[in-house]
Design an enzyme around this catalytic site. Structure first.
Site, short mmCIF file in Angstrom:
data_model
loop_
_atom_site.label_atom_id
_atom_site.label_comp_id
_atom_site.label_asym_id
_atom_site.label_seq_id
_atom_site.Cartn_x
_atom_site.Cartn_y
_atom_site.Cartn_z
N ASP A 33 0.81 -1.23 0.00
CA ASP A 33 0.00 0.00 0.00
C ASP A 33 0.84 1.28 0.00
O ASP A 33 0.43 2.29 0.57
CB ASP A 33 -0.94 0.05 1.22
CG ASP A 33 -2.08 -0.93 1.17
OD1 ASP A 33 -2.12 -1.74 0.23
OD2 ASP A 33 -2.93 -0.91 2.08
N CYS A 68 -4.45 -5.64 -2.52
CA CYS A 68 -3.27 -6.46 -2.25
C CYS A 68 -3.26 -7.82 -2.95
O CYS A 68 -2.39 -8.10 -3.77
CB CYS A 68 -3.13 -6.68 -0.74
SG CYS A 68 -3.14 -5.15 0.23
#
Length: 620
Positions: A33, A68
């Site tokens: 992230d 993700c």
């Protein structure tokens, strides 16, 4: 004949063996992230001095999905998300269990590199859903793996990892980022003491949102020694930070309904931004130590070091206090820096690339002939661009000179959320989040076009509007443009293999003209009728999973493709997926990662480690 050639010939005649140059090593560092558009890289001095200044930064590297698990699967398989079918971070869309059930873990990057004679190792976060309930389902292919396990993965001060699928081990009194750094250096020391070329992935969880008992959450938890760093840092006030109604009301999906951020939300965005920079200081130490060890062992000049993230992040852009999952640049445009053999130093390149390009690039580095690559790869090797990053750019594609990466497919399924304490008040999590996007990365013509499952559309001229504020989709004179972008999106939303690399090759107007290779060429009026009558991207309804019947029509039709398209010829069906993770039994209110632990040894880490007990594992 040069002196060195003469010398080598004499040695050969004398029967003295001359060792051939060793194939390059690969060290792949991937954060979780990390933003590129919000300047996080600028606050990492070792990254700047050791990788950016001594390598090339690629400013137009993207992921196909800003989440993700889907992004990681595309990287490991070299396929876009609609072909891996790992479309979210938990069941039924994604997770480690789905990865295993689909059989894709039997045919992906480490297996291919092993076959090429490389030793492969992985340390850190592998994929969402790998946890206490399934740690013993060893991640296949890796010669060595040491993986973070759920549910402790987001508790930075309670690091728990499974080595090669064995009973998880708790490293009491250490911060997770330090544990990964110490373990990575230990493995790297071992790898550089052998003659075998290696691939080492180092994947810290930082700067993903974390958890800390009795402490403010919704942010990463920095190492203790960095808790006071960057005291005055604030989230960049980009033009799309908390924009006024005249822009926000014209957005699509759930974004258009967000209210202006109040002072509390803005202060929170600043707090998270500082926390992210503080947390990334620990990653910067990983970069520093990795480079130092490679230099010490004398292999730095024969090692590619790649630094990137699985997806980006926003903090206040488009009124979203924190999070990812959208097609906007903040979420999909990733940090990407390469240092290594033949990569020029201190260069910035705008050549586009994607995570799906990394697997074929690594195979190229390993010397595997392209004819021996897996047939299902959707990406291409970008090693030539690494070696000559100024040779071409997306500008050439926009001008009609041809470059398949002019066009990038971005997609999303499943729920989306805001990672902030006020998320529920803002309506998060959101269900109507599915969309299809085509992004064109030319410097002369640069566009992003999105079709939401609700039927709403967004169109931005990112050459003139880089912060994606003025939605042009409803403007009458955009019809000719959107007809071309729609056709391109029709191809890329279900592309496979070469059609992902060169989607224009499937668009063949019956005009007798040359093959289309770019948007600039396709805008010729001679093609108006062809594109105006092209089938349109649409959804029957807003589902949170990928469903071929919900996303008809397709071009070409799925029944004309091997296995029915969408990568199904190369993976198993995955209709039922068991939940994964586990239940927390460990807790601590403490912060670890002290100044003394900056130089902690692997021996000292092992001294405080212990396997989880049967009771701790049984609490499922």
């Amino acid at each position: 004949m040069t002196l060195i050639v003469v010398l080598l010939a004499c040695l050969a005649l004398a029967g003295i063996g001359v060792a051939a140059p060793t194939r390059p090593n690969i060290v792949f560092i991937m954060t979780d992230d990390q933003d590129r558009r919000l300047n996080s890289l600028a606050h990492m001095p070792f990254l700047q001095s050791e990788l950016v200044a001594k390598g090339t930064e690629f400013t137009k590297h993207y992921t196909n999905q800003a989440l993700c698990c889907p992004s990681r699967s595309t990287l490991l398989r070299g396929q876009t998300v609609h072909n891996t079918n790992l479309t979210n971070v938990s069941q039924p869309g994604g997770s480690y269990n789905k990865w295993v059930l689909s059989g894709q873990d039997k045919d992906y990057l480490p297996h291919w590199l092993n076959a090429a004679g490389y030793r492969t190792e992985y340390i850190g976060k592998i994929m969402n859903g790998y946890g206490l309930s399934n740690y013993n389902v060893k991640s296949k292919g890796w010669d060595w793996s040491d993986l973070l396990v759920e549910p402790y993965i987001d508790d930075y001060n309670l690091p728990v990892m499974s080595q090669n699928g064995q009973r998880p081990v708790f490293y009491d009194g250490f911060h997770q980022t330090d544990v990964i750094r110490i373990k990575a250096l230990n493995r790297l020391n071992n790898l550089t003491s052998q003659a075998t070329p290696f691939f080492l992935a180092i994947a810290p969880f930082t700067p993903h949102v974390g958890f800390q008992q009795d402490k403010p959450s919704h942010r990463p938890i920095p190492l203790q020694r960095h808790l006071e760093d960057f005291p005055n840092a604030k989230a960049p006030r980009t033009p799309n930070f908390n924009p006024p109604d005249k822009y926000q009301a014209n957005a699509g999906g759930w974004v258009k309904d967000l209210l202006p951020m109040n002072n509390t939300a803005i202060d929170f965005a600043d707090f998270v931004y500082r926390s992210r920079l503080q947390a990334l200081a620990g990653v910067d130490e990983i970069v520093a130590d990795v480079v130092a060890l490679l230099e010490q062992k004398g292999v730095i000049n024969n090692t590619y070091i790649i630094f990137t993230s699985d997806n980006g992040y926003h903090l206040g852009q488009h009124r979203m206090p924190a999070g990812k999952s959208l097609f906007y640049n903040e979420d999909t445009n990733l940090p990407f820096v390469v240092r290594g053999p033949g990569v020029p130093a201190n260069v910035t390149s705008d050549i586009p690339s994607l995570h799906i390009d990394l697997a074929p690039t690594f195979l190229n580095i390993a010397g595997v002939p392209e004819a021996d690559w897996p047939v299902f790869l959707d990406g291409r090797s970008v090693l030539p661009q690494w070696h000559d990053p100024k040779s071409s750019s997306a500008a050439g594609a926009a001008a009609g000179q041809g470059n398949s990466k002019e066009s990038i497919n971005i997609e999303y399924w499943g729920r989306a959320g805001i990672e902030a304490p006020s998320a529920g008040k803002l309506g998060s999590p959101f269900d109507s989040t599915t969309y299809k996007t085509i992004r064109l990365l030319g410097t002369q013509q640069s566009w992003v076009y999105t079709v939401w499952c609700s039927g709403e559309k967004e169109l931005y001229n990112t050459a003139e509007d880089p912060y994606e504020l003025v939605n042009l989709a409803q403007i009458a004179n955009s019809t000719r443009l959107t007809s071309r972008l729609n056709a391109l999106l029709m191809v890329t939303k279900s592309c496979e293999q070469n059609s992902c690399r060169d989607p224009w090759s499937l668009l063949k107007p019956d005009t007798g003209g040359p093959r289309l290779v770019s948007l600039t060429q396709a805008m010729d009026k001679a093609y108006d009728e062809f594109f105006a009558n092209f089938v349109k991207v649409s959804f029957d309804t807003c589902l949170t999973i990928q469903s071929d019947t919900n996303e008809t029509p397709y071009f070409p039709p799925l029944n004309e493709l091997l296995g029915g398209g969408l990568g199904r010829a190369y993976r198993n069906a995955t209709d039922v997926i068991k939940p994964a993770g586990g239940v927390r039994t460990l807790s601590t209110p403490n912060y670890y990662g002290t100044k003394a632990q900056r130089n902690a040894s692997f021996k000292s880490l092992r001294a405080v480690s212990r396997p989880l007990t049967d009771a701790e594992l049984a609490a499922q």
